[in-house]
Design a protein around this motif. Structure first.
Motif, PDB file in Angstrom:
ATOM      1  N   LEU A   1      -0.622  -2.444  -5.864  1.00 29.76           N
ATOM      2  CA  LEU A   1      -1.976  -2.614  -5.321  1.00 29.76           C
ATOM      3  C   LEU A   1      -2.543  -4.000  -5.595  1.00 29.76           C
ATOM      4  CD1 LEU A   1      -3.591   0.865  -6.141  1.00 29.76           C
ATOM      5  CD2 LEU A   1      -2.849   0.000  -3.896  1.00 29.76           C
TER       6      LEU A   1
ATOM      7  N   TRP B   1      -0.743   0.022  -9.726  1.00 29.69           N
ATOM      8  CA  TRP B   1      -1.365  -1.307  -9.614  1.00 29.69           C
ATOM      9  C   TRP B   1      -0.355  -2.440  -9.588  1.00 29.69           C
ATOM     10  CZ3 TRP B   1      -6.051  -2.435  -8.069  1.00 29.69           C
ATOM     11  CH2 TRP B   1      -6.989  -1.393  -8.064  1.00 29.69           C
TER      12      TRP B   1
ATOM     13  N   VAL C   1       0.833  -1.201   0.000  1.00 27.43           N
ATOM     14  CA  VAL C   1       0.000   0.000   0.000  1.00 27.43           C
ATOM     15  C   VAL C   1       0.870   1.255   0.000  1.00 27.43           C
ATOM     16  CG1 VAL C   1      -1.701   1.335   1.304  1.00 27.43           C
ATOM     17  CG2 VAL C   1      -1.946  -1.151   1.120  1.00 27.43           C
TER      18      VAL C   1
END
Length: 518
Positions: free
Chosen positions: A183, A180, A105
């Motif tokens: 993520l 991403w 994160v």
């Protein structure tokens, strides 16, 4: 010794090597963690050029996103055995997952290259224990008579990660954004966390060993410095420079100091007396040579497809898929049969297949048929599935429950070190071969297709001889990998070629084991 105190697998008669429901559920937990850790390494490798553009840094700055992660892994892996004994494997595994998710994160929220590297270190501190602790959990759950089967399960993400990583990385960067790349770990990590909480059992009891402070101060920084020095050779394109030699030599001296310390203290951080086990020693030597050879060569495949053939990252990943398919065919068979007839025959056959498949790449040209190359990769995959995990099984199957934490940690240290050495050696050989051509050096060693050359070279019509010359360099570099793979055959000859006898486990020993119990 009464029968009531004898475990089921110690009774006479052929042991059941079939994996039961609980072991399969535990394997699912470990595979989820392994997928996250391994995919993350390969996906981030694909994103290096993107990081340079997004954070306005050079290749060396972007490379620290990989180096920082690797150094964190090297620092934390030696702690795995002590942490498992002190806190229990379930607690350590869950903590590692939380750290990895948190790091993922934070990486997605990074605002410059410095913050990204710092957050990658946090991610590495979590990822470093996922594999060794996962191997401990699996080995203890399955027992020595089924270690080959569970290692085959664990080997699937280890093989598919380098193949699926470039495909996934290419898709995420092209269709979404670099955020991403990190993520994607979050939903997988949360699922693994919940799954682990319910499936993993608490350790029946944990000892309270004091941490070996001297060993920790020697091994963790020693391993990190050694790997940093070795990895830096790819950037410097030579081993003979202060930036490589100084950290590598200091790291090697610290590691040597740890070896002396571990053999002269009662409760070392990592018990090196396990090397008295002949099968484990042979397996470690075989694994070291194999990892240097195979993971060094693994760098070359996508670089050839991208740099010489001009393919996209996504296409390069898809072209590597036959290797994964081959491994998926042989790995479950080799895992199950290793438990029954030993690893030696499978490993030797696998090395022959790997050597044969990789030999095709020695004769690379700028227009070599993709059908031929994919066929060779498939043969390599067949060999890979018969090699890596049976070697690991040969080591772990000889250990009792008390030895598993140290054995698992030791194998992970060997894997991390050997793969880094292999990558460095092959990178330096490739860079040296390309040194005569500035264009080839930029296009290929940067993982950059011709159409993505630096601005001053864009629009330049590259002659066919450029690509043919580059392909020749790749062929010569693959020859080094073929020789290294063939050398693995020598220690593999001494691996057991019959079923490995199950070790006496703690409860069954009338005499204490000749190792230090943690």
């Amino acid at each position: 010794m009464t029968s009531s105190s004898t475990p089921a697998h110690a009774h006479a008669g052929p042991p059941d090597t079939k994996l039961d429901r609980h072991v399969l559920m535990v394997a699912g937990v470990v595979v989820l963690g392994a997928i996250m850790s391994i995919l993350d390494v390969t996906v981030v490798a694909v994103a290096q050029n993107t990081f340079q553009q997004e954070f306005n840094t050079d290749a060396a700055g972007a490379a620290w996103t990989a180096t920082g992660y690797t150094l964190a892994l090297a620092a934390v892996i030696p702690l795995s055995s002590w942490a498992a004994s002190r806190f229990g494997t379930k607690k350590v595994y869950l903590t590692s997952l939380v750290l990895f998710i948190l790091g993922s994160v934070l990486c997605a929220l990074a605002w410059n290259i410095g913050s990204l590297v710092a957050f990658r270190v946090i991610q590495g501190l979590g990822g470093g224990m996922l594999m060794p602790i996962g191997m401990m959990i699996l080995t203890k759950a399955a027992g020595p008579e089924r270690v080959g089967s569970v290692m085959a399960v664990l080997g699937i993400p280890m093989l598919l990660g380098p193949i699926g990583g470039p495909i996934l990385g290419g898709l995420l960067i092209e269709k979404a954004s670099w955020h991403w790349v990190f993520l994607i770990n979050v939903p997988i990590g949360i699922a693994a966390l919940i799954y682990s909480w319910f499936v993993l059992r608490d350790d029946e009891e944990t000892s309270r060993p004091k941490i070996d402070v001297v060993g920790l101060l020697l091994l963790s920084p020693g391993l990190a410095l050694f790997l940093f020095g070795v990895s830096s050779s790819a950037e410097h394109r030579t081993f003979m420079t202060a930036g490589v030699l100084i950290p590598a030599i200091i790291g090697a001296v610290l590691i040597a100091g740890f070896i002396w310390h571990a053999l002269h203290t009662d409760k070392p951080l990592l018990d090196l007396r396990l090397f008295r086990n002949r099968t484990l020693s042979i397996a470690v030597i075989t694994m070291t040579l194999f990892m240097i050879a195979f993971f060094g060569a693994a760098l070359l495949f996508p670089q050839y497809f991208i740099g010489v053939r001009g393919e996209s990252t996504l296409t390069a990943g898809l072209l590597l898929a036959p290797q994964g398919l081959g491994a998926m065919i042989t790995m479950p068979i080799a895992g199950r049969m290793t438990d029954k007839i030993g690893p030696g025959k499978f490993v030797l056959t696998g090395i022959v297949l790997l050597t044969a498949g990789m030999s095709v790449f020695v004769f690379l040209g700028a227009e070599t048929s993709y059908l031929l190359l994919c066929g060779a990769l498939f043969v390599q995959g067949l060999g890979m599935g018969m090699t890596m995990m049976p070697i690991m099984s040969a080591a772990l199957a000889t250990l009792n429950n008390a030895q598993v934490p140290d054995g698992s940690t030791l194998m992970n240290v060997v894997q991390q070190s050997s793969s880094s050495i292999g990558s460095a050696v092959i990178s330096v050989v490739l860079a040296s071969g390309l040194a005569g051509s500035m264009q080839a050096g930029i296009a290929i060693t940067s993982n950059t297709a011709p159409q993505n050359l630096p601005p001053e070279m864009q629009g330049t019509a590259l002659p066919p001889s450029f690509f043919e010359s580059a392909a020749d360099v790749f062929g010569s570099t693959f020859l080094v990998s073929v020789v290294l793979i063939a050398l693995t055959f020598i220690p593999a000859l001494f691996l057991p070629r019959k079923k490995i006898a199950s070790p006496l486990i703690e409860e069954d020993m009338d005499q204490p084991a000749p190792i230090i119990m943690h």
